[in-house]
Design a protein around this motif. Structure first.
Motif, PDB file in Angstrom:
ATOM      1  N   GLY A 199       0.806  -1.211   0.000  1.00  0.00           N
ATOM      2  CA  GLY A 199       0.000   0.000   0.000  1.00  0.00           C
ATOM      3  C   GLY A 199       0.833   1.253   0.000  1.00  0.00           C
ATOM      4  N   GLY A 200       2.131   1.174  -0.218  1.00  0.00           N
ATOM      5  CA  GLY A 200       3.099   2.261  -0.153  1.00  0.00           C
ATOM      6  C   GLY A 200       2.550   3.661  -0.371  1.00  0.00           C
ATOM      7  N   GLY A 201       3.306   4.638   0.062  1.00  0.00           N
ATOM      8  CA  GLY A 201       2.916   6.014  -0.126  1.00  0.00           C
ATOM      9  C   GLY A 201       1.901   6.513   0.885  1.00  0.00           C
ATOM     10  N   ILE A 202       1.707   5.788   1.967  1.00  0.00           N
ATOM     11  CA  ILE A 202       0.733   6.182   2.983  1.00  0.00           C
ATOM     12  C   ILE A 202       1.380   7.152   3.956  1.00  0.00           C
ATOM     13  N   THR A 203       0.680   8.215   4.254  1.00  0.00           N
ATOM     14  CA  THR A 203       1.121   9.171   5.258  1.00  0.00           C
ATOM     15  C   THR A 203       0.207   9.064   6.466  1.00  0.00           C
ATOM     16  N   VAL A 204       0.810   8.939   7.634  1.00  0.00           N
ATOM     17  CA  VAL A 204       0.041   8.908   8.875  1.00  0.00           C
ATOM     18  C   VAL A 204       0.172  10.270   9.513  1.00  0.00           C
ATOM     19  N   LYS A 205      -0.949  10.841   9.922  1.00  0.00           N
ATOM     20  CA  LYS A 205      -0.896  12.136  10.580  1.00  0.00           C
ATOM     21  C   LYS A 205      -1.954  12.175  11.671  1.00  0.00           C
ATOM     22  N   GLY A 206      -1.748  13.055  12.615  1.00  0.00           N
ATOM     23  CA  GLY A 206      -2.692  13.184  13.708  1.00  0.00           C
ATOM     24  C   GLY A 206      -2.275  14.277  14.660  1.00  0.00           C
ATOM     25  N   THR A 207      -2.967  14.352  15.766  1.00  0.00           N
ATOM     26  CA  THR A 207      -2.696  15.350  16.793  1.00  0.00           C
ATOM     27  C   THR A 207      -2.668  14.662  18.142  1.00  0.00           C
ATOM     28  N   VAL A 208      -1.683  15.007  18.960  1.00  0.00           N
ATOM     29  CA  VAL A 208      -1.578  14.477  20.312  1.00  0.00           C
ATOM     30  C   VAL A 208      -2.030  15.576  21.272  1.00  0.00           C
ATOM     31  N   VAL A 209      -3.005  15.255  22.111  1.00  0.00           N
ATOM     32  CA  VAL A 209      -3.538  16.217  23.069  1.00  0.00           C
ATOM     33  C   VAL A 209      -3.553  15.600  24.463  1.00  0.00           C
ATOM     34  N   ASP A 210      -3.651  16.456  25.481  1.00  0.00           N
ATOM     35  CA  ASP A 210      -3.740  15.974  26.852  1.00  0.00           C
ATOM     36  C   ASP A 210      -5.206  15.788  27.235  1.00  0.00           C
ATOM     37  N   ASN A 211      -5.472  15.504  28.502  1.00  0.00           N
ATOM     38  CA  ASN A 211      -6.835  15.261  28.976  1.00  0.00           C
ATOM     39  C   ASN A 211      -7.745  16.477  28.849  1.00  0.00           C
ATOM     40  N   ASN A 212      -7.158  17.657  28.719  1.00  0.00           N
ATOM     41  CA  ASN A 212      -7.935  18.887  28.564  1.00  0.00           C
ATOM     42  C   ASN A 212      -8.031  19.311  27.103  1.00  0.00           C
ATOM     43  N   ALA A 213      -7.685  18.412  26.190  1.00  0.00           N
ATOM     44  CA  ALA A 213      -7.696  18.674  24.746  1.00  0.00           C
ATOM     45  C   ALA A 213      -6.708  19.763  24.333  1.00  0.00           C
ATOM     46  N   GLU A 214      -5.683  19.990  25.142  1.00  0.00           N
ATOM     47  CA  GLU A 214      -4.627  20.939  24.798  1.00  0.00           C
ATOM     48  C   GLU A 214      -3.538  20.194  24.032  1.00  0.00           C
ATOM     49  N   PRO A 215      -2.994  20.776  22.959  1.00  0.00           N
ATOM     50  CA  PRO A 215      -1.962  20.088  22.178  1.00  0.00           C
ATOM     51  C   PRO A 215      -0.692  19.870  22.991  1.00  0.00           C
ATOM     52  N   LEU A 216      -0.056  18.721  22.761  1.00  0.00           N
ATOM     53  CA  LEU A 216       1.211  18.416  23.412  1.00  0.00           C
ATOM     54  C   LEU A 216       2.342  18.716  22.429  1.00  0.00           C
TER      55      LEU A 216
END
Length: 66
Positions: free
Chosen positions: A24-41
């Protein structure tokens, strides 16, 4: 905080690597990491479980892509 978000991110990365191994090559994984208060880490390490050489670090908004 991080302990709850990181396992999910690791699973996403591991899944993408499995897809790439299956052609399936060419796949990009992306996302956001947040804490319990939905604040970005900022600066959180995101790695593939079992292979710490595959990973990245979150940006100022908690985003990552690999």
């Amino acid at each position: 905080m991080i302990k709850r978000a990181v396992p999910a991110v690791i699973m996403l990365l591991a899944f993408s690597l499995q897809l790439q191994a299956q052609g399936g090559g060419g796949i990009t994984v992306k996302g956001t990491v947040v804490d319990n208060n939905a604040e970005p880490l900022i600066g959180a390490s995101v790695v593939v479980k079992g292979n710490t050489s595959l990973g990245t670090v979150t940006d100022f908004d908690g985003n990552f892509w690999e």
